[in-house]
Design a protein around this motif. Structure first.
Motif, mmCIF file in Angstrom:
data_model
loop_
_atom_site.group_PDB
_atom_site.id
_atom_site.type_symbol
_atom_site.label_atom_id
_atom_site.label_comp_id
_atom_site.label_asym_id
_atom_site.label_seq_id
_atom_site.Cartn_x
_atom_site.Cartn_y
_atom_site.Cartn_z
ATOM 1 N N ALA A 84 1.970 -25.914 0.513
ATOM 2 C CA ALA A 84 0.957 -25.005 -0.057
ATOM 3 C C ALA A 84 1.564 -24.034 -1.053
ATOM 4 O O ALA A 84 1.180 -22.870 -1.117
ATOM 5 C CB ALA A 84 0.210 -24.260 1.051
ATOM 6 N N LEU A 85 2.508 -24.513 -1.861
ATOM 7 C CA LEU A 85 3.045 -23.656 -2.921
ATOM 8 C C LEU A 85 1.981 -23.501 -4.005
ATOM 9 O O LEU A 85 1.133 -24.364 -4.177
ATOM 10 C CB LEU A 85 4.302 -24.284 -3.528
ATOM 11 C CG LEU A 85 5.493 -24.429 -2.577
ATOM 12 C CD1 LEU A 85 6.649 -25.118 -3.286
ATOM 13 C CD2 LEU A 85 5.928 -23.068 -2.052
ATOM 14 N N ASP A 93 7.883 -16.707 -9.051
ATOM 15 C CA ASP A 93 6.581 -16.066 -8.846
ATOM 16 C C ASP A 93 5.947 -16.448 -7.514
ATOM 17 O O ASP A 93 5.196 -15.663 -6.938
ATOM 18 C CB ASP A 93 5.636 -16.403 -10.006
ATOM 19 C CG ASP A 93 6.038 -15.665 -11.275
ATOM 20 O OD1 ASP A 93 6.629 -14.569 -11.150
ATOM 21 O OD2 ASP A 93 5.789 -16.187 -12.378
ATOM 22 N N ASN A 94 6.240 -17.652 -7.029
ATOM 23 C CA ASN A 94 5.765 -18.039 -5.705
ATOM 24 C C ASN A 94 6.340 -17.097 -4.646
ATOM 25 O O ASN A 94 5.615 -16.572 -3.815
ATOM 26 C CB ASN A 94 6.186 -19.474 -5.378
ATOM 27 C CG ASN A 94 5.075 -20.468 -5.623
ATOM 28 O OD1 ASN A 94 4.143 -20.580 -4.832
ATOM 29 N ND2 ASN A 94 5.132 -21.172 -6.737
ATOM 30 N N ILE A 95 7.654 -16.894 -4.720
ATOM 31 C CA ILE A 95 8.305 -16.050 -3.707
ATOM 32 C C ILE A 95 7.887 -14.584 -3.888
ATOM 33 O O ILE A 95 7.739 -13.841 -2.922
ATOM 34 C CB ILE A 95 9.843 -16.207 -3.770
ATOM 35 C CG1 ILE A 95 10.216 -17.692 -3.606
ATOM 36 C CG2 ILE A 95 10.522 -15.389 -2.679
ATOM 37 C CD1 ILE A 95 11.689 -17.984 -3.769
ATOM 38 N N ALA A 96 7.639 -14.201 -5.155
ATOM 39 C CA ALA A 96 7.280 -12.805 -5.437
ATOM 40 C C ALA A 96 5.830 -12.490 -5.081
ATOM 41 O O ALA A 96 5.442 -11.314 -5.019
ATOM 42 C CB ALA A 96 7.523 -12.501 -6.919
ATOM 43 N N GLY A 127 13.040 -20.589 -12.188
ATOM 44 C CA GLY A 127 12.117 -20.827 -13.288
ATOM 45 C C GLY A 127 11.365 -22.151 -13.188
ATOM 46 O O GLY A 127 10.507 -22.454 -14.011
ATOM 47 N N ARG A 128 11.700 -22.954 -12.175
ATOM 48 C CA ARG A 128 11.037 -24.262 -12.040
ATOM 49 C C ARG A 128 9.638 -24.125 -11.465
ATOM 50 O O ARG A 128 9.336 -23.165 -10.754
ATOM 51 C CB ARG A 128 11.843 -25.157 -11.093
ATOM 52 C CG ARG A 128 13.225 -25.485 -11.570
ATOM 53 C CD ARG A 128 13.241 -26.838 -12.237
ATOM 54 N NE ARG A 128 14.613 -27.235 -12.560
ATOM 55 C CZ ARG A 128 15.313 -28.089 -11.841
ATOM 56 N NH1 ARG A 128 14.781 -28.648 -10.769
ATOM 57 N NH2 ARG A 128 16.533 -28.413 -12.196
ATOM 58 N N GLN A 139 10.147 -27.192 0.469
ATOM 59 C CA GLN A 139 10.053 -26.655 1.809
ATOM 60 C C GLN A 139 10.812 -25.340 1.913
ATOM 61 O O GLN A 139 10.347 -24.380 2.513
ATOM 62 C CB GLN A 139 10.611 -27.677 2.798
ATOM 63 C CG GLN A 139 10.381 -27.317 4.234
ATOM 64 C CD GLN A 139 8.913 -27.157 4.531
ATOM 65 O OE1 GLN A 139 8.145 -28.091 4.467
ATOM 66 N NE2 GLN A 139 8.502 -25.943 4.808
ATOM 67 N N ARG A 140 11.983 -25.273 1.265
ATOM 68 C CA ARG A 140 12.776 -24.047 1.328
ATOM 69 C C ARG A 140 12.113 -22.931 0.535
ATOM 70 O O ARG A 140 12.179 -21.766 0.927
ATOM 71 C CB ARG A 140 14.198 -24.315 0.840
ATOM 72 C CG ARG A 140 15.044 -24.937 1.964
ATOM 73 C CD ARG A 140 16.422 -25.280 1.511
ATOM 74 N NE ARG A 140 16.416 -26.517 0.724
ATOM 75 C CZ ARG A 140 17.266 -26.781 -0.256
ATOM 76 N NH1 ARG A 140 18.184 -25.915 -0.586
ATOM 77 N NH2 ARG A 140 17.189 -27.924 -0.900
ATOM 78 N N VAL A 141 11.450 -23.291 -0.577
ATOM 79 C CA VAL A 141 10.706 -22.271 -1.328
ATOM 80 C C VAL A 141 9.582 -21.720 -0.446
ATOM 81 O O VAL A 141 9.351 -20.511 -0.375
ATOM 82 C CB VAL A 141 10.115 -22.844 -2.641
ATOM 83 C CG1 VAL A 141 9.217 -21.817 -3.320
ATOM 84 C CG2 VAL A 141 11.229 -23.281 -3.584
ATOM 85 N N ALA A 142 8.914 -22.621 0.276
ATOM 86 C CA ALA A 142 7.815 -22.188 1.146
ATOM 87 C C ALA A 142 8.324 -21.221 2.217
ATOM 88 O O ALA A 142 7.681 -20.215 2.521
ATOM 89 C CB ALA A 142 7.149 -23.399 1.791
#
Lengths: 365, 269
Positions: A84-85, A93-96, A127-128, A139-142
């Motif tokens: 669900a990114l 920006d996802n993490i922010a 930046g990706r 998964q790690r970004v999530a």
């Protein structure tokens, strides 16, 4: 922070997804909710998060009842099964996202994200866009996104369900390290018993919206509290028989069952590695025919059939297997060295027979 | 055989599309560039363009708002009569615009309840801007909904739930997650709405009364000029509208390509 649920119940129409479940996740613990699909474990996770409203029961986070708090107010981190990114936002920006919502200032955001990217081995990927990442990276970004606003608890729904087997193994080891480092109270849902065993400090086994057993991986594996747990965790031979003169009779097999009445039907379970098989028909008392040999990589599994038509699985390490010269179809002898009488629905605790303790004359060599 | 097929397609294309357009263009300039300019800068023509632009803009805004709302409800809510609503949304595609206009005439006529109410409030609906907007809304309503509903269904609710767990309120979820995911669908639906609104003739003709300098849109002006044997005027205004449509079509193609990649990315995850 500690999570506690008491008598948690959720019904959808006439279907009960979760039926009166109570358990505690201790502070700093990594707990796995294990069960087959449709057992209500994801619903439990969503109830704790506030994504679903319970029909009955209470949820406490850090000792405070949170039933009346919205999902936004509960300060939880949630990792979704399919990541669900936000597809239109970069990794950064996802993490922010959560930090901006909580109005962190620019420098704090930059600092926190640099920190998280390093922690998640995602340096240089800020930046990706999500579609430019591999499954494991997504998964790690999530997880990073969920952890960014420093949630009091981390909830993960099948965190490794959507990646391939090799990546899954790496992610498991990585999650254990991450949890050791951060020590945030974490609850994850899985249908994979191996994953639950490996990752969790403690496991809660679910079936049909009910809690079957809670305990350490070893407890759940060695001492299954119910027939369901015995069948679901690991591989187990389960046979049923009627008690005669204090013994459960299953064809020519006999298992002592002290304290049970004659005429009672009982189920007996034993792990495949407690079934000893030999080529020599005189080695063990019980006779069988070798039906199939499975190569498992680290070991072999033998499938044998008794004259009564009972099919049993045996597990044997490579060295042992090489010493024998099995051919499919040959006659073998076998013995069961360790078994458990499985608890019936609503019956008392399981009775254990330790390896080495006398089982029955005919069973021992 | 292959060349024959390609040839037939080309011939069809030339006869049906390119030929008429080129011929119309040549006719617009048949009396010189000055005559073309005079025709499109006449007060009647300018009024037509302005009126068309006004109607298009209002219809666009209303369709973006209510179309998005309808799509959200259809994609996300389960309610009694959902499939009925979903089916009825396509009705304007099936019904002739003239019938749509006629329905409005019946609904707002002087003898009806609605007609009486608006009459007493001194609001002129028929043969005025309100009816023209309603007629155009009727024929363009499906575009936005049809574009956004499948997009919302593919998007699912997980991203929105993720935003909520990160503390986002319902408005923030909509503005920061749902809307960006829909952006190319919105552009696509909006361009289709604009193209249709600019070109609408039948429904508007019936409800507007085609009153010069009052309710005569650009398409009605073309029709009137043609009926009045002013072919240069008809050609000139038509060519101008065609140029606008062509520009819109280009935007549409770009939006379509982007929307498709968005959906493909969504599907790939």
């Amino acid at each position: 922070m500690k999570i506690e649920v008491r008598g948690l119940t959720k019904t959808f129409g006439s279907a009960t997804a979760v039926g009166g479940v109570s358990f505690v996740v201790n502070e700093g613990e990594l707990l796995g909710l294990l069960g087959p699909s449709g057992s209500g474990k994801t619903t439990v996770l969503r109830l704790i998060a506030g994504l679903e409203v319970p029909t009955a029961g209470d949820i406490f986070i850090d000792g405070k009842r949170v039933n009346d708090l919205t999902v936004q107010e509960r300060n939880i981190g949630f990792v979704f099964q399919h990541y669900a990114l936000f597809k239109h936002l970069t990794v950064f920006d996802n993490i922010a996202f959560g930090l901006k919502i909580k109005k962190w200032n620019r420098q704090d955001i930059d600092q926190r994200i640099t920190e998280l990217l390093a922690l998640m081995s995602l340096e240089g990927l800020g930046g990706r866009y999500p579609h430019q990442l591999s499954g494991g990276q997504r998964q790690r970004v999530a997880i990073a996104r969920a952890l960014a606003p420093r949630p009091s608890v981390l909830l993960m729904d099948e965190p490794f369900g959507a990646v391939d087997a090799k990546v899954r193994q790496e992610l498991r080891e990585w999650l254990i390290r991450l949890h050791t480092d951060l020590n945030v109270t974490s609850l994850f849902v899985t249908h994979d018993q191996e994953e639950a065993m490996e990752v969790s400090g403690r496991i809660i086994v679910f079936s049909k919206g009910k809690l079957e057993q809670a305990g350490s991986p070893a407890d759940v594996y060695e001492e299954p509290a119910t027939e369901f747990v015995a069948r679901f965790i690991g591989s187990m031979n389960i046979v049923a028989g009627v008690v005669r003169r204090g013994q459960v009779q299953v064809g020519s097999l006999e298992f002592p069952a002290p304290g049970f009445f004659d005429g009672q039907t009982l189920q007996v379970g034993f792990r495949p590695y407690y079934v000893k098989v030999a080529e020599d028909p005189a080695r063990y008392r019980q006779q069988a025919k070798l039906r199939h040999i499975y190569f498992l990589g680290v070991a072999y599994r033998l499938e044998i059939e008794t004259p009564d038509g009972l099919i049993l699985r045996s597990r044997m390490n490579k060295e042992e297997f090489r010493r024998c010269h099995f051919t499919v179809g040959q006659a073998v002898s076998f013995a069961v060295t360790h078994f458990r009488i499985l608890p019936q629905e609503g019956a008392g605790p399981a009775i254990e027979a330790k390896p080495g303790s006398p089982i029955t004359g005919p069973l021992t060599p | 055989m292959r060349w024959l097929l390609i040839g037939i397609v080309w011939l069809y294309f030339l006869v049906l599309l390119v030929g008429p357009i080129l011929y119309m263009a040549s006719q617009s300039f048949s009396e010189g560039l000055t005559a073309f300019w005079t025709e499109i800068s006449r007060p009647e023509a300018l009024h037509g363009f302005t009126l068309t632009a006004e109607i298009t803009l209002i219809v666009l805004v209303l369709n973006v708002i209510f179309g998005t709302m309808t799509a959200m409800v259809l994609a996300r809510q389960k309610f009694w009569g959902r499939s009925l609503v979903s089916g009825v949304i396509d009705l304007p595609f099936a019904v002739s615009p003239v019938i749509a206009g006629f329905m409005l005439i019946l609904l707002f006529g002087p003898d009806t309840v609605l007609g009486t109410i608006f009459g007493q409030a001194q609001i002129k609906v028929l043969f005025a801007l309100p009816a023209m907007i309603l007629a155009t809304l009727f024929v363009t309503f499906p575009f936005m909904v049809r574009e956004l509903t499948p997009l919302l269904q593919t998007l699912g609710t997980e991203e929105e739930e993720a935003a909520r767990t990160l503390g986002a309120g319902e408005w923030q979820v909509f503005l920061k997650v749902t809307l960006p995911a829909l952006r190319w669908g919105l552009v696509y639906g909006a361009t289709l709405t604009v193209a249709r609104a600019i070109g609408e003739f039948g429904a508007v003709l019936v409800v507007s009364g085609n009153i010069l300098l009052l309710t005569q849109t650009a398409t009605l002006h073309i029709y009137q000029s043609y009926v009045d044997f002013n072919y240069v005027a008809a050609n000139a205004v038509a060519l101008t509208l065609l140029a606008v449509s062509f520009a819109i079509l280009t935007v549409l193609e770009i939006a379509k390509a982007r929307a498709e990649t968005t959906v493909a990315e969504a599907g790939a995850q």
